[in-house]
Design a protein around this motif. Structure first.
Motif, PDB file in Angstrom:
ATOM      1  N   ASN A 110       0.812  -1.210   0.000  1.00 38.22           N
ATOM      2  CA  ASN A 110       0.000   0.000   0.000  1.00 38.22           C
ATOM      3  C   ASN A 110       0.849   1.266   0.000  1.00 38.22           C
ATOM      4  OD1 ASN A 110      -2.366  -1.556   0.167  1.00 38.22           O
ATOM      5  ND2 ASN A 110      -2.172  -1.679   2.400  1.00 38.22           N
ATOM      6  N   ASP A 111       2.143   1.121  -0.079  1.00 35.81           N
ATOM      7  CA  ASP A 111       3.008   2.291  -0.173  1.00 35.81           C
ATOM      8  C   ASP A 111       3.014   2.777  -1.613  1.00 35.81           C
ATOM      9  OD1 ASP A 111       5.986   3.523  -0.510  1.00 35.81           O
ATOM     10  OD2 ASP A 111       5.227   3.793   1.531  1.00 35.81           O
ATOM     11  N   GLU A 112       3.374   4.058  -1.811  1.00 35.24           N
ATOM     12  CA  GLU A 112       3.405   4.599  -3.163  1.00 35.24           C
ATOM     13  C   GLU A 112       4.461   3.914  -4.021  1.00 35.24           C
ATOM     14  OE1 GLU A 112       3.853   8.802  -3.040  1.00 35.24           O
ATOM     15  OE2 GLU A 112       1.737   9.167  -2.628  1.00 35.24           O
ATOM     16  N   SER A 165       3.240   1.564  -6.686  1.00 33.74           N
ATOM     17  CA  SER A 165       2.681   2.060  -7.951  1.00 33.74           C
ATOM     18  C   SER A 165       3.691   1.987  -9.092  1.00 33.74           C
ATOM     19  CB  SER A 165       2.191   3.497  -7.780  1.00 33.74           C
ATOM     20  OG  SER A 165       3.271   4.360  -7.452  1.00 33.74           O
ATOM     21  N   GLU A 210      -6.068   5.464  -5.105  1.00 31.03           N
ATOM     22  CA  GLU A 210      -6.353   6.616  -4.268  1.00 31.03           C
ATOM     23  C   GLU A 210      -5.556   7.855  -4.647  1.00 31.03           C
ATOM     24  OE1 GLU A 210      -5.548   3.643  -3.031  1.00 31.03           O
ATOM     25  OE2 GLU A 210      -7.485   2.964  -2.241  1.00 31.03           O
ATOM     26  N   THR A 211      -4.436   7.699  -5.324  1.00 31.22           N
ATOM     27  CA  THR A 211      -3.566   8.832  -5.632  1.00 31.22           C
ATOM     28  C   THR A 211      -3.503   9.069  -7.138  1.00 31.22           C
ATOM     29  OG1 THR A 211      -1.574   7.460  -5.791  1.00 31.22           O
ATOM     30  CG2 THR A 211      -2.173   8.279  -3.602  1.00 31.22           C
ATOM     31  N   TRP A 212      -3.032  10.259  -7.506  1.00 29.46           N
ATOM     32  CA  TRP A 212      -2.897  10.593  -8.928  1.00 29.46           C
ATOM     33  C   TRP A 212      -1.840   9.720  -9.597  1.00 29.46           C
ATOM     34  CZ3 TRP A 212       1.750  11.999 -10.963  1.00 29.46           C
ATOM     35  CH2 TRP A 212       2.741  12.399 -10.070  1.00 29.46           C
ATOM     36  N   ARG A 213      -0.841   9.318  -8.812  1.00 25.97           N
ATOM     37  CA  ARG A 213       0.222   8.480  -9.359  1.00 25.97           C
ATOM     38  C   ARG A 213      -0.318   7.116  -9.794  1.00 25.97           C
ATOM     39  NH1 ARG A 213       3.342   9.180  -5.631  1.00 25.97           N
ATOM     40  NH2 ARG A 213       4.843  10.652  -6.492  1.00 25.97           N
ATOM     41  N   SER A 214      -1.226   6.577  -9.007  1.00 26.73           N
ATOM     42  CA  SER A 214      -1.795   5.278  -9.363  1.00 26.73           C
ATOM     43  C   SER A 214      -2.719   5.390 -10.569  1.00 26.73           C
ATOM     44  CB  SER A 214      -2.537   4.690  -8.162  1.00 26.73           C
ATOM     45  OG  SER A 214      -3.569   5.557  -7.732  1.00 26.73           O
ATOM     46  N   TRP A 215      -3.486   6.483 -10.652  1.00 26.84           N
ATOM     47  CA  TRP A 215      -4.376   6.668 -11.805  1.00 26.84           C
ATOM     48  C   TRP A 215      -3.564   6.882 -13.089  1.00 26.84           C
ATOM     49  CZ3 TRP A 215      -9.212   5.486 -12.548  1.00 26.84           C
ATOM     50  CH2 TRP A 215     -10.087   5.398 -11.465  1.00 26.84           C
ATOM     51  N   SER A 216      -2.551   7.713 -12.996  1.00 22.60           N
ATOM     52  CA  SER A 216      -1.719   7.931 -14.194  1.00 22.60           C
ATOM     53  C   SER A 216      -0.989   6.651 -14.584  1.00 22.60           C
ATOM     54  CB  SER A 216      -0.720   9.055 -13.936  1.00 22.60           C
ATOM     55  OG  SER A 216       0.167   8.716 -12.878  1.00 22.60           O
TER      56      SER A 216
END
Length: 229
Positions: free
Chosen positions: A77-79, A82, A175-181
């Motif tokens: 679950n850490d960034e 991603s 949950e974050t923009w990094r995961s969506w991108s």
């Protein structure tokens, strides 16, 4: 202006002396030498393909090691997780490089079959290098040949899709923009892999075409026939 450009422009039809009557042997040697060079070029591109596949395996091993490291440090679950969503982009690049080599190989085979072979056959008075002709007359079952040819691309698809699946299986979310991108880049990358796979069609070999004689367009040929102004 460079001198060689002026020299090239001064070339006219008939400026090159016609070959002597006994130059058939020299012409044959020249054609064979060109064929050997082209075959060497094809072998070089095939070596490139092997290296690309090897690099894909190495990258897959690095992904496994990276994932094990995340679990070892309890970084689920850490960034950092991603990063897995950006792995398909690297495989998309590798698939494009692989397809580029495949297209180059087919283009060289096309030149050998439709131009060089034609010239050599006319010189010898008999057909030669008829492998592409044989493949057209004795084709393998198309669906099996197509499936076997495209199975090579699983080297790019399986790790790319697996990295995305591994991201969600490991607890990753959106949950974050990094995961969506990263997810958007993964989808685009998989589409690029699919396009590269479809663009590199090698099962049918070089198609027979009635292309114009290249000597008519070559100012260094005795049969050069430049267009009238």
């Amino acid at each position: 202006m460079a001198p060689w450009r002026n020299a090239k422009r001064r070339i006219r039809a008939g400026d090159i002396a016609p070959p002597e009557a006994n130059d058939g042997e020299s012409a044959s040697a020249g054609i064979i030498a060109e064929y050997n060079v082209l075959r060497g070029e094809i072998g070089r591109y095939q070596d490139h393909q092997t290296q690309i596949i090897n690099f894909a395996f190495v990258l897959g091993a690095a992904i496994i090691a990276f994932t094990r490291g995340l679990y070892g440090k309890s970084l689920k679950n850490d960034e950092a997780l991603s990063i897995l969503l950006y792995v398909p982009a690297m495989y998309a690049l590798l698939s494009c490089l692989f397809a580029d080599r495949a297209v180059r190989i087919v283009r060289l085979a096309d030149y050998i079959d439709n131009h060089l072979r034609r010239k050599f056959s006319l010189l010898l008075g008999t057909g030669i290098w008829q492998w592409e002709v044989y493949k057209r007359l004795r084709p393998r079952p198309q669906k099996y040949a197509f499936a076997l040819d495209k199975s090579r691309w699983l080297v790019f698809f399986i790790p790319a899709i697996g990295s995305v699946g591994l991201y969600f299986w490991s607890g990753g979310g959106l949950e974050t923009w990094r995961s969506w991108s990263g997810l958007a880049i993964s989808v685009v990358s998989l589409l690029v892999c699919l396009g590269a796979m479809l663009a590199a069609e090698e099962t049918r070999g070089a198609a027979m075409r009635n292309d114009p004689d290249l000597d008519a367009y070559d100012p260094f040929s005795t049969h050069w026939n430049p267009p009238r102004p």
